[in-house]
Scaffold this motif. Structure first.
Motif, PDB file in Angstrom:
ATOM      1  N   CYS B  84      10.854   6.425   7.552  1.00 61.08           N
ATOM      2  CA  CYS B  84      10.436   7.064   6.304  1.00 61.08           C
ATOM      3  C   CYS B  84       9.702   8.366   6.598  1.00 61.08           C
ATOM      4  O   CYS B  84       8.839   8.418   7.458  1.00 61.08           O
ATOM      5  CB  CYS B  84       9.546   6.141   5.494  1.00 61.08           C
ATOM      6  N   CYS B  89       3.763   8.567   4.093  1.00 66.72           N
ATOM      7  CA  CYS B  89       3.985   8.256   5.512  1.00 66.72           C
ATOM      8  C   CYS B  89       3.632   9.466   6.369  1.00 66.72           C
ATOM      9  O   CYS B  89       3.071   9.329   7.452  1.00 66.72           O
ATOM     10  CB  CYS B  89       5.425   7.824   5.769  1.00 66.72           C
ATOM     11  N   CYS B 125      10.793   7.348   0.889  1.00 67.58           N
ATOM     12  CA  CYS B 125       9.858   6.225   0.643  1.00 67.58           C
ATOM     13  C   CYS B 125      10.519   4.848   0.482  1.00 67.58           C
ATOM     14  O   CYS B 125      11.345   4.634  -0.387  1.00 67.58           O
ATOM     15  CB  CYS B 125       8.997   6.508  -0.581  1.00 67.58           C
ATOM     16  N   LEU B 126      10.100   3.914   1.324  1.00 70.71           N
ATOM     17  CA  LEU B 126      10.675   2.570   1.300  1.00 70.71           C
ATOM     18  C   LEU B 126       9.731   1.538   0.686  1.00 70.71           C
ATOM     19  O   LEU B 126       9.965   0.334   0.790  1.00 70.71           O
ATOM     20  CB  LEU B 126      11.049   2.139   2.724  1.00 70.71           C
ATOM     21  N   ALA B 128       6.487   1.044   1.466  1.00 71.14           N
ATOM     22  CA  ALA B 128       5.638   0.466   2.505  1.00 71.14           C
ATOM     23  C   ALA B 128       4.543   1.463   2.881  1.00 71.14           C
ATOM     24  O   ALA B 128       4.045   1.460   3.992  1.00 71.14           O
ATOM     25  CB  ALA B 128       6.475   0.106   3.730  1.00 71.14           C
ATOM     26  N   CYS B 129       4.194   2.324   1.937  1.00 70.64           N
ATOM     27  CA  CYS B 129       3.309   3.462   2.209  1.00 70.64           C
ATOM     28  C   CYS B 129       1.964   3.029   2.773  1.00 70.64           C
ATOM     29  O   CYS B 129       1.327   3.786   3.502  1.00 70.64           O
ATOM     30  CB  CYS B 129       3.096   4.275   0.944  1.00 70.64           C
TER      31      CYS B 129
HETATM   32  S1  FES Z   1       6.103   7.065   1.894  1.00 75.01           S
HETATM   33 FE1  FES Z   1       6.924   5.959   3.550  1.00 75.01          FE
HETATM   34  S2  FES Z   1       7.104   3.976   2.721  1.00 75.01           S
HETATM   35 FE2  FES Z   1       6.348   5.122   1.040  1.00 75.01          FE
END
Ligand code: FES
Ligand SMILES: Cc1cc2nc3c(=O)[nH]c(=O)nc-3n(C[C@H](O)[C@H](O)[C@H](O)COP(=O)(O)O)c2cc1C
Ligand code: SF4
Lengths: 452, 165
Positions: B84, B89, B125-126, B128-129
């Protein structure tokens, strides 16, 4: 400790399994609803509770339910929005992962209220392992008589199915979600007709967020009257906040919406402050689409009042000096972070996620990304900053779905509050490759009552 | 020839039964996932096969397969690192992790190693931020990544691959 309604039991050993969940009082709301209440009474109760949609827009849930068309002989559908893809947001995942039966319980009560015999959970494709957790919970609920035919002898039949998406933020938008559920590209539909009239397979449909559905359980259990007493004003009940970025304790917190932003960031019960003794520079309080605020507008409103973690207070000042609760994705920046660079990642995100149907969104997002890239890499011109401002203005309000606005707002707020940082990049093309602009004046006390 | 094994055919039938009569097109996205699991990526033969299973025109399948980012329209390595790169992240060092993996494997994002073992991909974005930096690897997430963790994951994959071969 603030009161917890959703996550109170999330860490009880074995709560993912039916037996433990039931022993801890699970599925009582289904008994109460199906045995002692009519569907309309449930909708009334949800209306009275003041519950607002937790997916981002904050629309009153009971009111939304009451709009559902009920033509005779036509099936109705409840679809749970588990697409959760807004950068900064990971609360629904937490709820589904740790206490999946709470969502299943909420879905049964809500399906009964809306008359949905076939209910779908649309979950983002990347949450593949959570599909297994949810399907396990659904199977257990069914084996124990909470799903299937004639549940608790009420005459109500219900099945819940989990449907995986395949990687597309836009499928969180409810009409795109419906298209995707029908096996198509996630292109948002033009409204009206609204899903409440013509949704999935042309039938009346309600789409609700995971947390919204879960909140129906405590509302039925304790009653709207008690639920209303938690929180303040039009921010009733509890809210899940997913906190990330430069804080000591990233994670998901259930708050009762009476605490201040300052307490949320610095108290050990929540984020636990900023690591390495750094100072707070800025924060996006409600997911990537809502305006970023510098510290001095984050902790206090432009009027100099304490800012609280609730719908009204976070939006105090409108977009000129306020932000929004949004999806509860709370992103914290310390003094070392670069606002231009962060805004660039968001512009790239929205360009990547635009479905491409409307030209202002399709072209505008790409254009904004390009300009931001130039500025970030020391190739920007002063006029680029005004051009960026112009482009975002032309996207906002001119598109089929709100993704256009969601792409425009972060850029607008970054320029509005951090213009000097953009200008510094333009004026110092070499230096900006080596260091960040830093805290500047963003945490300084502000003069009171700034004109809008 | 492209063909699902018996248990997958059964699974397809189960999925179709979730929807009202005549709405089997709704099964398309889940069935494409099954196909990718089975064959590793979606070739045009695979997509045509899915179309025939669901009684759709092939174009309806291509339209969908090209829209969603999780479908691989080209062969990929046995292990795909989907790191990500979105803002939250980035605030916690995802840029360094992407660079480190690239250096270590000698590939750039979007590329696959010559031995066909690894593909590096950047994703958005997954969800898991709070556990950043992170990546998806197959069905699961690998979170709180550090250089040491990346080393360990690469070793783990190499060991696994050598026992499989
Ligand atoms: S910004 Fe990487 S998981 Fe949300
Ligand atoms: C681009 C875009 C993405 C969205 N993503 C989500 C999402 O991931 N989850 C969600 O619950 N709502 C999302 N929404 C809001 C939904 O359209 C819808 O308002 C919501 O699911 C309604 O549920 P609620 O009333 O319970 O909040 C998104 C909206 C837009 C415009
Ligand atoms: S605003 Fe963007 S995402 Fe929404 S329909 Fe238009 S092009 Fe698609």
């Amino acid at each position: 400790m603030s009161k917890k309604l959703l996550l109170e039991k999330a860490h009880v050993e074995g709560i993912r399994t039916y037996d433990v969940y039931r022993r801890e009082g699970g599925y009582r709301s289904v008994e109460k609803a199906l045995k002692t209440m009519s569907p309309d009474q449930i909708t009334e109760e949800v209306k009275k509770s003041g519950l607002r949609g937790r997916g981002g827009a904050g629309f009153p849930t009971g009111l939304k339910w009451s709009f559902l068309a009920k033509p005779a002989g036509v099936p109705r559908y409840l679809v749970c929005n588990s697409d959760e893809s807004e950068p900064g947001t990971f609360k629904d995942r937490y709820l589904m992962e740790f206490i999946p039966h709470l969502l299943v319980e909420g879905l049964i009560v809500s399906s009964f209220a809306l008359g949905s015999n076939r209910t779908f959970i649309y979950i983002r494709g990347e949450y593949a392992w959570i599909v297994d957790i949810l399907e396990q919970a659904i199977e257990e609920a069914k084996a124990n008589g909470w799903l299937g035919k004639n549940i608790l002898g009420s005459g109500f039949d219900c099945e819940i199915y989990v449907q995986r998406g395949a990687g597309a933020y836009i499928c969180g938008e409810e009409t795109a979600l419906i298209e995707s559920l029908e096996g198509k590209r996630g292109n948002p539909r033009i409204k009206p007709p609204f899903p409440a009239v013509k949704g999935v397979w042309d039938s009346p449909t309600v789409v609700n967020n995971v947390e919204t559905i879960a909140a129906v359980v405590p509302i039925i259990n304790i009653g709207a009257e008690e639920y209303l007493k938690i929180g303040v004003g039009k921010s009733t009940g509890t809210k899940l906040i997913s906190a990330c970025g430069n804080i000591n304790k990233p994670g998901v917190y259930e708050i009762d919406m009476t605490i201040s932003v300052e307490e949320f960031i610095y108290s050990d019960e929540y984020c636990g402050g900023i690591p390495n003794g750094k100072k707070l520079k800025a924060c996006i309080p409600g997911g990537s689409s809502v305006p970023i605020l510098p510290t001095n507008l984050l902790l206090k409103t432009a009027k100099g009042e304490t800012r609280y973690m609730n719908y009204e207070s976070l939006s105090d000042g409108g977009f000129a000096t306020g932000s929004m609760m949004g999806s509860g994705g709370f992103i914290v920046f310390d003094e070392d972070q670069c606002v231009v660079r962060h805004t660039l990642t968001l512009a790239r995100f929205y360009r990547h996620e635009s479905c491409g149907q409307c030209s202002p969104c399709r072209e505008g997002t790409g254009w904004m990304e390009k300009i931001l890239k130039n500025i970030e890499y020391g190739k920007g011109k002063m006029s680029d900053i005004d051009l960026l401002w112009d482009i975002q203005r032309k996207i906002e309000g001119n598109t089929i779905c709100p993704l256009g606005d969601a792409a425009a707002w972060p850029v607008a707020a970054a320029i509005r509050h951090f213009r000097d940082e953009f200008e510094w990049h333009v004026n110092n093309p070499d230096e900006c490759q080596k260091r960040n602009y830093g805290l500047a004046h963003y945490a300084d006390p502000r003069p009171l009552a700034v004109p809008a | 020839m492209v063909q699902f094994p018996e248990n997958k055919i059964k699974k397809v039938q189960e999925i179709i039964a979730r929807y009202p009569e005549g709405k089997q097109k709704s099964a398309l996205i889940p069935v494409l996932h099954l196909a990718q699991e089975e064959f590793g990526w979606l070739s045009s033969e695979t997509m045509d096969y899915v179309a025939s299973l669901l009684k759709l025109e092939p174009i309806e399948v291509y339209e969908v397969a090209t829209f969603y980012s999780m479908y691989n329209l080209k062969p990929v390595g046995r292990y795909m690192f989907e790191v990500c790169q979105t803002g939250p992240c980035m605030l916690r060092g995802s840029d360094n992790i992407i660079e480190y993996i690239g250096q270590k494997l000698g590939i750039k994002p979007g590329e696959t190693t010559a031995d066909g073992l690894f593909t590096l991909k950047t994703v958005e974005c997954l969800g898991a931020c709070g556990y950043a930096p992170m990546m998806q690897m197959g069905k699961f997430y690998r979170e709180h990544l550090t250089k040491e963790k990346v080393d360990a994951i690469i070793d783990e994959c190499r060991t696994k691959a050598s026992t499989l071969n």
